[in-house]
Design an enzyme around this catalytic site. Structure first.
Site, mmCIF file in Angstrom:
data_model
loop_
_atom_site.group_PDB
_atom_site.id
_atom_site.type_symbol
_atom_site.label_atom_id
_atom_site.label_comp_id
_atom_site.label_asym_id
_atom_site.label_seq_id
_atom_site.Cartn_x
_atom_site.Cartn_y
_atom_site.Cartn_z
ATOM 1 N N SER A 130 16.888 3.878 4.936
ATOM 2 C CA SER A 130 16.792 3.798 3.464
ATOM 3 C C SER A 130 17.911 2.931 2.885
ATOM 4 O O SER A 130 19.079 3.051 3.273
ATOM 5 C CB SER A 130 16.878 5.206 2.872
ATOM 6 O OG SER A 130 16.984 5.116 1.461
ATOM 7 N N LEU A 131 17.550 2.097 1.935
ATOM 8 C CA LEU A 131 18.546 1.277 1.239
ATOM 9 C C LEU A 131 19.042 1.964 -0.029
ATOM 10 O O LEU A 131 19.899 1.431 -0.734
ATOM 11 C CB LEU A 131 17.944 -0.089 0.891
ATOM 12 C CG LEU A 131 17.589 -0.971 2.084
ATOM 13 C CD1 LEU A 131 16.913 -2.258 1.617
ATOM 14 C CD2 LEU A 131 18.828 -1.304 2.904
ATOM 15 N N LYS B 161 7.086 13.823 -1.052
ATOM 16 C CA LYS B 161 6.823 13.544 -2.473
ATOM 17 C C LYS B 161 5.853 14.533 -3.124
ATOM 18 O O LYS B 161 5.941 14.769 -4.323
ATOM 19 C CB LYS B 161 6.302 12.112 -2.655
ATOM 20 C CG LYS B 161 7.385 11.058 -2.462
ATOM 21 C CD LYS B 161 6.882 9.675 -2.835
ATOM 22 C CE LYS B 161 7.991 8.653 -2.673
ATOM 23 N NZ LYS B 161 7.603 7.329 -3.198
ATOM 24 N N ASN C 197 9.216 11.598 -7.100
ATOM 25 C CA ASN C 197 10.119 10.788 -6.263
ATOM 26 C C ASN C 197 11.580 10.998 -6.659
ATOM 27 O O ASN C 197 12.474 10.386 -6.089
ATOM 28 C CB ASN C 197 9.753 9.295 -6.316
ATOM 29 C CG ASN C 197 10.308 8.611 -7.539
ATOM 30 O OD1 ASN C 197 10.435 9.228 -8.599
ATOM 31 N ND2 ASN C 197 10.649 7.342 -7.411
ATOM 32 N N ASP D 193 8.233 5.776 -9.702
ATOM 33 C CA ASP D 193 7.629 4.703 -8.888
ATOM 34 C C ASP D 193 6.756 3.756 -9.712
ATOM 35 O O ASP D 193 6.886 2.537 -9.609
ATOM 36 C CB ASP D 193 6.784 5.300 -7.757
ATOM 37 C CG ASP D 193 7.626 5.822 -6.604
ATOM 38 O OD1 ASP D 193 8.733 5.300 -6.382
ATOM 39 O OD2 ASP D 193 7.174 6.753 -5.918
ATOM 40 N N ASN E 231 -10.209 -0.929 -2.484
ATOM 41 C CA ASN E 231 -9.635 -0.277 -1.313
ATOM 42 C C ASN E 231 -10.560 -0.416 -0.115
ATOM 43 O O ASN E 231 -11.776 -0.524 -0.266
ATOM 44 C CB ASN E 231 -9.421 1.218 -1.623
ATOM 45 C CG ASN E 231 -8.612 1.928 -0.560
ATOM 46 O OD1 ASN E 231 -7.599 1.391 -0.113
ATOM 47 N ND2 ASN E 231 -9.036 3.113 -0.157
ATOM 48 N N ARG E 232 -9.942 -0.414 1.107
ATOM 49 C CA ARG E 232 -10.720 -0.467 2.353
ATOM 50 C C ARG E 232 -11.777 0.625 2.357
ATOM 51 O O ARG E 232 -12.927 0.384 2.726
ATOM 52 C CB ARG E 232 -9.746 -0.278 3.527
ATOM 53 C CG ARG E 232 -10.408 -0.135 4.865
ATOM 54 C CD ARG E 232 -9.383 -0.022 5.969
ATOM 55 N NE ARG E 232 -8.565 1.198 5.863
ATOM 56 C CZ ARG E 232 -7.593 1.506 6.694
ATOM 57 N NH1 ARG E 232 -7.290 0.677 7.694
ATOM 58 N NH2 ARG E 232 -6.900 2.621 6.538
ATOM 59 N N THR E 233 -11.409 1.840 1.952
ATOM 60 C CA THR E 233 -12.372 2.936 1.845
ATOM 61 C C THR E 233 -12.795 3.026 0.377
ATOM 62 O O THR E 233 -12.057 3.565 -0.456
ATOM 63 C CB THR E 233 -11.717 4.268 2.300
ATOM 64 O OG1 THR E 233 -11.081 4.056 3.565
ATOM 65 C CG2 THR E 233 -12.729 5.393 2.402
ATOM 66 N N GLU F 106 -14.769 4.760 -1.406
ATOM 67 C CA GLU F 106 -14.885 6.072 -2.036
ATOM 68 C C GLU F 106 -13.545 6.528 -2.629
ATOM 69 O O GLU F 106 -13.489 7.125 -3.702
ATOM 70 C CB GLU F 106 -15.410 7.075 -0.994
ATOM 71 C CG GLU F 106 -15.612 8.493 -1.479
ATOM 72 C CD GLU F 106 -16.647 8.632 -2.612
ATOM 73 O OE1 GLU F 106 -17.312 7.633 -2.952
ATOM 74 O OE2 GLU F 106 -16.737 9.748 -3.168
ATOM 75 N N TYR G 165 8.775 -4.790 1.059
ATOM 76 C CA TYR G 165 9.943 -5.688 1.056
ATOM 77 C C TYR G 165 10.488 -5.911 2.464
ATOM 78 O O TYR G 165 11.582 -6.393 2.647
ATOM 79 C CB TYR G 165 11.042 -5.194 0.088
ATOM 80 C CG TYR G 165 11.463 -3.765 0.272
ATOM 81 C CD1 TYR G 165 12.369 -3.397 1.261
ATOM 82 C CD2 TYR G 165 10.956 -2.769 -0.564
ATOM 83 C CE1 TYR G 165 12.758 -2.086 1.428
ATOM 84 C CE2 TYR G 165 11.335 -1.448 -0.412
ATOM 85 C CZ TYR G 165 12.237 -1.121 0.592
ATOM 86 O OH TYR G 165 12.610 0.190 0.753
HETATM 87 P P1 ATR Z 1 1.116 5.370 0.070
HETATM 88 O O1 ATR Z 1 1.361 6.788 -0.331
HETATM 89 O O2 ATR Z 1 2.349 4.662 0.550
HETATM 90 O O3 ATR Z 1 0.384 4.589 -0.955
HETATM 91 P P2 ATR Z 1 -1.169 6.095 1.668
HETATM 92 O O4 ATR Z 1 -1.430 7.216 0.744
HETATM 93 O O5 ATR Z 1 -1.223 6.348 3.140
HETATM 94 O O6 ATR Z 1 0.250 5.438 1.401
HETATM 95 O O7 ATR Z 1 -2.181 4.903 1.289
HETATM 96 C C1 ATR Z 1 -2.232 3.754 2.003
HETATM 97 C C2 ATR Z 1 -3.290 2.830 1.389
HETATM 98 O O8 ATR Z 1 -3.281 1.627 2.149
HETATM 99 C C3 ATR Z 1 -4.696 3.371 1.433
HETATM 100 O O9 ATR Z 1 -5.406 2.900 0.318
HETATM 101 C C4 ATR Z 1 -5.245 2.758 2.721
HETATM 102 O O10 ATR Z 1 -6.639 2.531 2.740
HETATM 103 P P3 ATR Z 1 -7.689 3.710 3.157
HETATM 104 O O11 ATR Z 1 -7.862 4.538 1.937
HETATM 105 O O12 ATR Z 1 -8.919 2.961 3.537
HETATM 106 O O13 ATR Z 1 -7.053 4.445 4.313
HETATM 107 C C5 ATR Z 1 -4.582 1.421 2.695
HETATM 108 N N1 ATR Z 1 -4.458 0.867 4.049
HETATM 109 C C6 ATR Z 1 -3.672 1.313 5.047
HETATM 110 N N2 ATR Z 1 -3.818 0.546 6.136
HETATM 111 C C7 ATR Z 1 -4.740 -0.415 5.818
HETATM 112 C C8 ATR Z 1 -5.326 -1.507 6.529
HETATM 113 N N3 ATR Z 1 -4.984 -1.797 7.785
HETATM 114 N N4 ATR Z 1 -6.218 -2.279 5.869
HETATM 115 C C9 ATR Z 1 -6.571 -2.016 4.584
HETATM 116 N N5 ATR Z 1 -6.052 -0.985 3.877
HETATM 117 C C10 ATR Z 1 -5.143 -0.195 4.482
#
Ligand code: ATR
Length: 271
Positions: free
Chosen positions: A20-21, A69, A90, A105, A151-153, A155, A215
């Site tokens: 941590s910084l 968190k 946070n 945040d 988002n990748r997912t 839903e 970062y």
């Molecule tokens: P944080 O609390 O730091 O935001 P998180 O709750 O684990 O972390 O969320 C990570 C996000 O990055 C999610 O939206 C995740 O997508 P999914 O909902 O599909 O899991 C996204 N993410 C993580 N790895 C990814 C990848 N390789 N490609 C695309 N999206 C990714």
């Protein structure tokens, strides 16, 4: 500033926190502001014990990081409205043994953006639908922006958008659309997978403001590609510094020495 028997103590709790910084940044802030205070890092998997220890020892405030968190909220006395809506904390402030949870945040991210663009009335595309996205979308809405979530997912984007009054958009539909702002909240592009980019190049249009909250590295592949496409780029240090600056102000009631905090973080990341 000499540490004395009266020096107020602050800390970060998380697991792991070895990299941590925040200690570097917050201790520089105390020194630059001429304010008595010292900030340490505690690596603990025990959120309940940490909250009890902080209360017992009179530690004045804490930063909270992964994985606490959400879990820490059960052990605090009060959660402010902003943190309640985000569903995560946070930061907390210890006022005479009463622990109040906050979340800086999202506002940190919006302040980092605001150095480059006024967010009110702007269309902002958020990539990702996790905890960081949730805090940022919430703060963008509060700042009068119009957030979209991809988002990748899909839903998860839909659920988050519904919950916060934002709009969900399919990853396939972001190319060629005009957004004023794009923020990556996913870990895509983070060390060691530094060649990965979270969006297709066609989503990066000239004059767009592109911020990566990663970062490590400072210059992600997303930012390199965005710059080549004629976008304005904002690295992840801004959000990190401003979320910390807001914490400093919550603890001390003082304006944070943002320039010095930023400098010490850049110095640490460059070497
Ligand atoms: P944080 O609390 O730091 O935001 P998180 O709750 O684990 O972390 O969320 C990570 C996000 O990055 C999610 O939206 C995740 O997508 P999914 O909902 O599909 O899991 C996204 N993410 C993580 N790895 C990814 C990848 N390789 N490609 C695309 N999206 C990714």
């Amino acid at each position: 500033m000499e540490i004395s028997a009266k020096t107020p103590v602050y800390c970060v709790i998380g697991h792991p926190v070895g990299h941590s910084l925040s200690p570097l940044m917050q201790n520089r802030a105390f020194a630059a502001a001429g304010c008595d205070g010292v900030y340490a890092a505690f690596d603990t998997a025990d959120a309940k014990g940490a909250a009890a220890g902080i209360r017992a020892l009179g530690i004045r405030g804490a930063s909270v990081t992964i994985p606490h968190k959400v879990g820490i909220m059960d052990f605090l006395d009060e959660i402010d409205e902003n943190a309640r809506q985000i569903g995560a904390v946070n930061t907390f402030v210890n006022s005479g043994g009463k622990l109040r949870g906050c979340n800086t945040d999202g506002q940190g991210a919006v302040q980092a953006l605001a150095e480059h663009i006024a967010v009110s009335g702007k269309k902002a595309l958020i990539i990702g639908a996790g905890g960081a996205a949730r805090a940022i979308v919430h703060a963008l809405k509060a700042g009068g922006a119009d957030p979209y979530i991809a988002n990748r997912t899909p839903e998860k984007a839909r659920l988050l958008a519904e919950d916060l009054g934002a709009q969900a958009v399919s990853m396939d539909a972001i190319s060629g659309r005009s957004f004023d702002i794009l923020v990556n909240t996913t870990p895509v592009g983070m060390h060691p997978d530094t060649d990965a980019v979270p969006v297709p190049e066609s989503a990066l249009v000239p004059e767009m403001h592109v911020m990566d909250i990663i970062y490590n590295p400072l210059r992600t592949k997303l930012l390199t590609k965005a710059e080549a496409a004629g976008c304005h780029v904002i690295d992840g240090v801004g959000m990190f510094v401003y979320q910390g600056a807001l914490q400093f102000s919550l603890w001390t009631g003082l304006d944070a020495p943002v320039a010095q905090m930023r400098q010490v973080v850049y110095d640490a990341l460059k070497f």
